[in-house]
Design an enzyme around this catalytic site. Structure first.
Site, PDB file in Angstrom:
ATOM      1  N   GLU A 161       8.674  18.158  13.481  1.00 46.02           N
ATOM      2  CA  GLU A 161       7.854  16.952  13.400  1.00 46.02           C
ATOM      3  C   GLU A 161       6.348  17.241  13.427  1.00 46.02           C
ATOM      4  OE1 GLU A 161       9.190  14.157  16.338  1.00 46.02           O
ATOM      5  OE2 GLU A 161      11.213  14.083  15.547  1.00 46.02           O
ATOM      6  N   GLU A 360      17.919  15.419  14.019  1.00 43.28           N
ATOM      7  CA  GLU A 360      17.877  14.539  15.193  1.00 43.28           C
ATOM      8  C   GLU A 360      18.236  13.124  14.764  1.00 43.28           C
ATOM      9  OE1 GLU A 360      14.241  14.376  17.480  1.00 43.28           O
ATOM     10  OE2 GLU A 360      14.006  16.552  17.401  1.00 43.28           O
TER      11      GLU A 360
END
Ligand code: IFM
Length: 458
Positions: A161, A360
């Site tokens: 991320e 995720e």
């Protein structure tokens, strides 16, 4: 009841990250998150990662727990300040922890999936990601970890991320180092991507057969009024910094021109040097997708508050009260997940021959205290079921997805929210004992059968 069968060989697992679970902070150097936790008011419950859920000492038990659930893949991250010393040399004891963890995973038949950077940057690197030298240091660190673990770890994610590690951290101020400067955010985002490219080049040369990639987080943005040009333009700008800033250079070798134009004077001069974009676009094998929610946006008045969307300070999130939310306040939107996956495959990964992995997906639920008895987290099960239905649909629609990892194996330190949010399939009691929730049993059954059972609509 209808049944959705996942393809043979589909891989199921869980994900965590070093700072969120390990603890044993006294055995490693400081990261920017240790510093951030010490800033008054930065963390909702005033907590930190010093003990976390003590995975550092309890990893054998955690591996055993995963094995008992039939988990096939475990995505974890390495703490850079645990395995490197300030002079750049390897910290053998720190690396030894991951060596033992990887051995335990392999012995349990669990595939280790290693993320090199999940936000715990060594505090001693001057300027953090605003400094180009951090990208070079990252590639050196990547090779050091690979030298020690590459014989057993075959899947490597460079960054987790990078939007959070740049825009949310250097422009929004919500994450470490808590800065609110748009120019720093653009510089950090570019240096993160450069670090990714340098690491891919180094790892590819050292280990041509390794599976390499990065993980991006996606929060698809939709206009509140699709007929309103101002709303559409706000969405374009949000999507630009949140998503296209990362997907375009990695898959197309160029930053989106509109994003740089929107940045205006905040775009640092001489940021991108000759050769940077070729490095960033080095071929990868897998794109990790982290997905939790989507958002509806409208254009409003420019906000004076710091925002992680520096070119869209006028963007306002519009609530959809008809949707359920998780305990993060995030609206539950599985259809947007399917749309995202199909779109990524069509526009980016498919043409490049790159696979998608869900690295995720999961839900924070306000679970009861484990001391009060078994945790029957049906809301989490519902969330996972609906999102897996979306993944299955995306596969049917042609998206090349081969892995799904739940965030998270275990309740942990949820960054600025401290320990107030619980994403785990497994709870942790006051003595740090592990207490599987109903969702853990549900997931184990899904893994065993490879089949998702959907209740008939009532
Ligand atoms: O806990 C985080 C994780 O570290 C990164 N992705 C989102 C999760 C939930 O907020």
């Amino acid at each position: 009841m209808s049944l959705l069968h996942f393809p043979a060989g589909f891989r199921w697992g869980t994900a965590t990250s070093s700072f969120q679970i390990e603890g044993a902070a006294e055995l490693r150097g400081d990261s920017i998150w240790d510093e951030f936790c010490r800033a008054p008011g930065a963390i909702a419950d005033g907590s930190d990662g010093r003990v976390a859920v003590d995975h550092y000492h309890r990893y054998p038990q955690d591996v055993e727990l995963m094995a008992s659930l039939g988990i096939d893949t475990y995505r974890f991250s390495v703490s850079w300040p645990r395995v490197s010393d300030p002079d750049g040399s390897v910290n053998a004891a720190g690396l030894g922890f991951y060596d033992a963890l990887v051995d335990a995973l392999c012995a349990a038949g669990i595939r280790p999936w290693l993320t090199l950077y999940h936000w715990d940057l060594p505090a001693w690197l001057p300027g953090g990601w605003t400094n180009r030298a951090t990208a070079d240091a990252f590639a050196d660190y990547a090779l050091q970890v690979h030298d020690a673990l590459g014989d057993r770890v075959r899947v490597w994610t460079t960054l987790n991320e990078p939007w959070c590690a740049s825009f949310l951290s250097y422009a929004g101020g919500h994450h470490a180092p808590g800065h609110t400067d748009a120019a720093e955010a653009y510089a950090s985002a570019h240096h993160l991507l450069l670090g990714h490219g340098l690491a891919v080049r180094a790892l590819r040369a050292a280990d041509p057969e390794a599976t390499l990639g990065l993980t991006l987080n996606f929060t698809p943005a939709y206009p509140a009024d699709p007929e309103n040009p101002a709303d559409l333009d706000a969405v374009r700008r949000i999507d630009g910094t949140a998503h296209r800033f990362f997907t375009d250079p990695v898959f197309r070798g160029a930053y989106p021109a509109d994003v740089i134009a929107d940045a205006g004077a905040a775009w640092p001069a001489d940021l991108v040097r000759d050769g940077d974009l070729e490095l960033i676009a080095a071929p990868i094998d897998v794109l990790g997708v982290n997905y939790y929610t989507s958002q509806l946006w409208r254009a409003g008045e420019p906000s004076p508050q710091p925002t992680p969307h520096p070119s869209a300070t006028d963007g306002v999130v519009v609530d959809r009260p008809w949707l359920s939310r998780t305990d993060m306040g995030w609206e539950i939107t599985p259809d947007a997940f399917r749309e995202l996956l199909v779109g990524l495959h069509r526009d980016y990964t498919g043409p490049a021959g790159v696979r998608l992995a869900i690295t995720e997906n999961g839900a924070a639920i306000d679970d009861p205290d484990p001391a009060s008895g078994p945790i029957d987290d049906q809301e989490r099960i519902d969330y996972l079921r609906e999102h897996l239905r979306a993944v299955h649909q995306a596969i049917e629609d042609g998206a090349a997805i081969d892995t799904y990892l739940v965030w998270s194996l275990i309740d942990n330190f949820e960054w600025a929210f401290g320990y107030t949010k619980r994403f785990g399939l497994v709870a942790v009691d006051g003595d740090l004992n592990r207490v599987p929730k109903a969702s853990a049993g549900w997931y184990a059954e899904l893994i065993r059968t490879g089949t998702l059972s959907l209740p008939d609509p009532s």
